[in-house]
Scaffold this motif. Structure first.
Motif: not given
Length: 237
Positions: A156-166
């Protein structure tokens, strides 16, 4: 032929061969729906080899076909030529962490992808990490469905790191995984950093119902039937 919809016909591996021949001739195809046909790795691999003949494909639905890493290697390679692809549904297969990594690598060629469903594919933290890295190359993503997997706090932490880029992401479905309070906090914090907030569904994680099964990849197992009865198997937008 612009649209081919043969979902829920139980074509099996034998039915994939003549279908692959048809695909080689349909150079204007935009919509390919072959969900719930149990074609397996060999059948889907045959189809995937013909996808480059269809450069105008926008929507592909291969959910519930018993796809593993073998077929996904062919599919991921074929996505190189599917520049128009906006929707890819691979839910209810058996991709696992290896398949998630292959999908992550393929994302560099799917800049226009808007909807991706990898629901119920036995993806764990390692797969989520590899997928998250690849998704950085899919800025047009609007909907991402990773529900019914085995993703924990680390994933979940790795996925969360992508969220600002989407910047266009509107809905992220992470229901029925292994995410605890720590992962939930990280997801919420990353979403708050975006100028345009998205809906992140994390229900039934740390408080999963007793009938949940992490290795459930078929459509008619008892736990899936119960999920449909309760309305948890439907895609939410």
């Amino acid at each position: 032929l612009v649209s081919l919809k043969l979902g829920c016909n139980l074509l099996g591996p034998d039915g994939a061969a003549p279908l692959a021949k048809l695909l080689s001739c349909c150079t204007l195809l935009e919509d390919l729906n072959l969900r719930c046909n149990s074609m397996g790795d060999d059948g889907v691999a045959l189809l995937a080899r013909q996808l480059p003949s269809n450069p105008h494909l926008k929507r592909i639905d291969l959910s519930c076909n018993g796809i593993g890493s073998f077929a996904l290697r062919w599919l991921a390679g074929s996505l190189l030529d599917c520049k128009s692809l906006t929707t890819l549904n691979l839910a209810k297969n058996a991709l696992g962490n290896t398949g998630a990594e292959l999908m992550g690598n393929a994302m560099q060629h799917c800049a226009g992808l808007a909807e991706l469903s990898l629901q119920r594919n036995c993806i764990g933290d390692l797969g989520a990490e590899a997928l998250a890295t690849g998704l950085m190359n899919a800025p047009s993503l609007v909907l991402l469905n990773l529900s019914w997997n085995q993703i924990g706090d680390a994933g979940a932490s790795h996925i969360a790191a992508c969220i600002p880029h989407f910047h266009r992401l509107q809905f992220l479905n992470l229901t029925l995984n292994n995410i605890g309070p720590a992962g939930e906090r990280v997801l919420a914090a990353c979403d708050r950093s975006r100028s345009q907030r998205c809906t992140i569904d994390i229900r039934a994680n740390s408080s999963r119902p007793a009938w949940w099964r992490p290795n459930c990849v078929q459509c008619n197992t008892p736990s899936c039937i119960e999920a449909r009865r309760l309305g948890l198997g439907r895609r939410r937008r």
